[in-house]
Design a protein around this motif. Structure first.
Motif, PDB file in Angstrom:
ATOM      1  N   GLY A  30     -12.473   9.160   1.207  1.00  0.00           N
ATOM      2  CA  GLY A  30     -11.852   8.716   2.456  1.00  0.00           C
ATOM      3  C   GLY A  30     -10.375   8.387   2.282  1.00  0.00           C
ATOM      4  N   LEU A  31     -10.051   7.659   1.208  1.00  0.00           N
ATOM      5  CA  LEU A  31      -8.654   7.311   0.960  1.00  0.00           C
ATOM      6  C   LEU A  31      -7.819   8.551   0.646  1.00  0.00           C
ATOM      7  N   GLY A  32      -8.413   9.526  -0.053  1.00  0.00           N
ATOM      8  CA  GLY A  32      -7.676  10.756  -0.350  1.00  0.00           C
ATOM      9  C   GLY A  32      -7.317  11.521   0.915  1.00  0.00           C
ATOM     10  N   ILE A  33      -8.285  11.599   1.859  1.00  0.00           N
ATOM     11  CA  ILE A  33      -8.004  12.294   3.126  1.00  0.00           C
ATOM     12  C   ILE A  33      -6.931  11.551   3.915  1.00  0.00           C
ATOM     13  N   ALA A  34      -7.060  10.207   3.986  1.00  0.00           N
ATOM     14  CA  ALA A  34      -6.053   9.421   4.711  1.00  0.00           C
ATOM     15  C   ALA A  34      -4.674   9.538   4.073  1.00  0.00           C
ATOM     16  N   ALA A  35      -4.630   9.531   2.735  1.00  0.00           N
ATOM     17  CA  ALA A  35      -3.342   9.652   2.045  1.00  0.00           C
ATOM     18  C   ALA A  35      -2.691  10.995   2.312  1.00  0.00           C
ATOM     19  N   LEU A  36      -3.516  12.067   2.352  1.00  0.00           N
ATOM     20  CA  LEU A  36      -2.959  13.400   2.614  1.00  0.00           C
ATOM     21  C   LEU A  36      -2.418  13.501   4.036  1.00  0.00           C
ATOM     22  N   LEU A  37      -3.132  12.894   4.995  1.00  0.00           N
ATOM     23  CA  LEU A  37      -2.668  12.945   6.390  1.00  0.00           C
ATOM     24  C   LEU A  37      -1.402  12.117   6.599  1.00  0.00           C
ATOM     25  N   LEU A  38      -1.272  11.020   5.844  1.00  0.00           N
ATOM     26  CA  LEU A  38      -0.119  10.125   6.006  1.00  0.00           C
ATOM     27  C   LEU A  38       0.906  10.295   4.896  1.00  0.00           C
ATOM     28  N   SER A  39       0.841  11.405   4.174  1.00  0.00           N
ATOM     29  CA  SER A  39       1.761  11.588   3.043  1.00  0.00           C
ATOM     30  C   SER A  39       3.216  11.701   3.464  1.00  0.00           C
ATOM     31  N   TRP A  40       3.472  12.095   4.735  1.00  0.00           N
ATOM     32  CA  TRP A  40       4.857  12.203   5.204  1.00  0.00           C
ATOM     33  C   TRP A  40       5.473  10.837   5.458  1.00  0.00           C
ATOM     34  N   LEU A  83       2.240   7.181  -0.141  1.00  0.00           N
ATOM     35  CA  LEU A  83       2.311   7.058  -1.600  1.00  0.00           C
ATOM     36  C   LEU A  83       1.295   6.032  -2.111  1.00  0.00           C
ATOM     37  N   LEU A  84       1.203   4.879  -1.420  1.00  0.00           N
ATOM     38  CA  LEU A  84       0.273   3.835  -1.852  1.00  0.00           C
ATOM     39  C   LEU A  84      -1.187   4.282  -1.682  1.00  0.00           C
ATOM     40  N   LEU A  85      -1.492   4.911  -0.542  1.00  0.00           N
ATOM     41  CA  LEU A  85      -2.864   5.381  -0.338  1.00  0.00           C
ATOM     42  C   LEU A  85      -3.264   6.427  -1.383  1.00  0.00           C
ATOM     43  N   GLY A  86      -2.326   7.338  -1.688  1.00  0.00           N
ATOM     44  CA  GLY A  86      -2.618   8.336  -2.718  1.00  0.00           C
ATOM     45  C   GLY A  86      -2.883   7.711  -4.064  1.00  0.00           C
ATOM     46  N   LEU A  87      -2.097   6.672  -4.415  1.00  0.00           N
ATOM     47  CA  LEU A  87      -2.284   6.002  -5.702  1.00  0.00           C
ATOM     48  C   LEU A  87      -3.644   5.328  -5.776  1.00  0.00           C
ATOM     49  N   VAL A  88      -4.037   4.639  -4.689  1.00  0.00           N
ATOM     50  CA  VAL A  88      -5.345   3.970  -4.679  1.00  0.00           C
ATOM     51  C   VAL A  88      -6.468   5.001  -4.766  1.00  0.00           C
ATOM     52  N   ALA A  89      -6.330   6.142  -4.048  1.00  0.00           N
ATOM     53  CA  ALA A  89      -7.355   7.178  -4.099  1.00  0.00           C
ATOM     54  C   ALA A  89      -7.492   7.744  -5.512  1.00  0.00           C
TER      55      ALA A  89
END
Length: 251
Positions: free
Chosen positions: A26-36, A42-48
């Motif tokens: 779930g965090l990986g999908i959210a991080a990819l959608l909010l990567s811009w 950046l923080l969501l991707g790190l946690v994922a």
């Protein structure tokens, strides 16, 4: 005999370790959608990435864990690229403002000498005994050299030099070599030299940063560190810059 009433079967509760892959996914999908978004993605991707790695280490639902870990890694890369792009845009705006402010005084000064030079000979005519006017002598006018237009390749070389200085310390010779060498950026030597000189870098402070960096990872004598900083096989600073850098580093 009385028969006990039937009860509906109770579904087993998933342990906490089994939820980690779902969180990672779930965090990986959210991080990819909010990567811009520069910081949030950046923080969501790190946690994922962290949760996915922990789930993989525990061998729990490897597919979901791996997908969450991969999406988090992609989001991290995109977030870093977005941050770097924003930093480059900000530095270009500052350089453009500095270029405009530096060229406007030169244009004002360029027009003043010609007025004084052209009016001076006409206000002092001389008459010879034969009643013929003396020939006027045109005095050479000193014009400020016009600023050469900055080409697109020159602008790219300036941006490359600024990018290198953000992550490390360089001497003038070392930075020109990095920009012009085939193993570096491959700019023409003239373009690389002009790009470095246009930034007006304080190479004494660059030498101090290099000296402190060496002392963080190794031990040097004062003489040895000066030789390392000024040698062509090392950093390529001048002797005075190397001495300043070593002294500033406290050695």
């Amino acid at each position: 005999m009385t028969q006990s009433p039937p009860y509906a079967p109770v579904s087993p509760i998933a342990p906490r370790s089994a939820r980690s892959p779902l969180w990672a996914l779930g965090l990986g999908i959210a991080a990819l959608l909010l990567s811009w978004v520069p910081v949030l993605g950046l923080l969501l991707g790190l946690v994922a990435v962290i949760i996915g790695a922990v789930a993989l280490a525990k061998a729990v639902r490897r597919t979901q864990s791996a997908v969450g870990l991969g999406l988090g890694g992609v989001a991290l890369i995109i977030g870093i690229i977005v941050l770097a792009a924003l930093g480059s845009i900000a530095s270009n705006g500052v350089n453009a403002a500095a270029t405009v402010s530096a060229t406007s005084p030169a244009a004002d000064l360029a027009g003043e000498p010609s007025i004084a030079a052209t009016t001076e000979p006409t206000t002092k005519p001389t008459v010879t005994p034969t009643k013929k006017a003396a020939p006027t002598v045109n005095k050479p006018t000193t014009m400020a050299p016009a600023a050469e237009p900055v080409s697109l390749e020159q602008q790219n070389a300036i941006r490359s030099a600024q990018s290198y200085l953000q992550f490390g310390a360089f001497s003038r010779k070392g930075l020109i070599r990095q920009l012009s060498s085939d193993a570096g950026d491959g700019y023409p030597l003239k373009v690389a030299t002009r790009a470095v000189d246009s930034l007006h870098i304080n190479f004494n402070e660059q030498a101090a940063k290099s000296a402190k960096s060496y002392l963080e990872f190794s031990s040097f004598s004062r003489k040895g560190l000066i030789q390392q900083l000024e040698s062509d096989a090392g950093d390529g600073y001048t002797h005075s810059q190397a001495v300043y850098g070593v002294t500033k580093a406290g050695l």
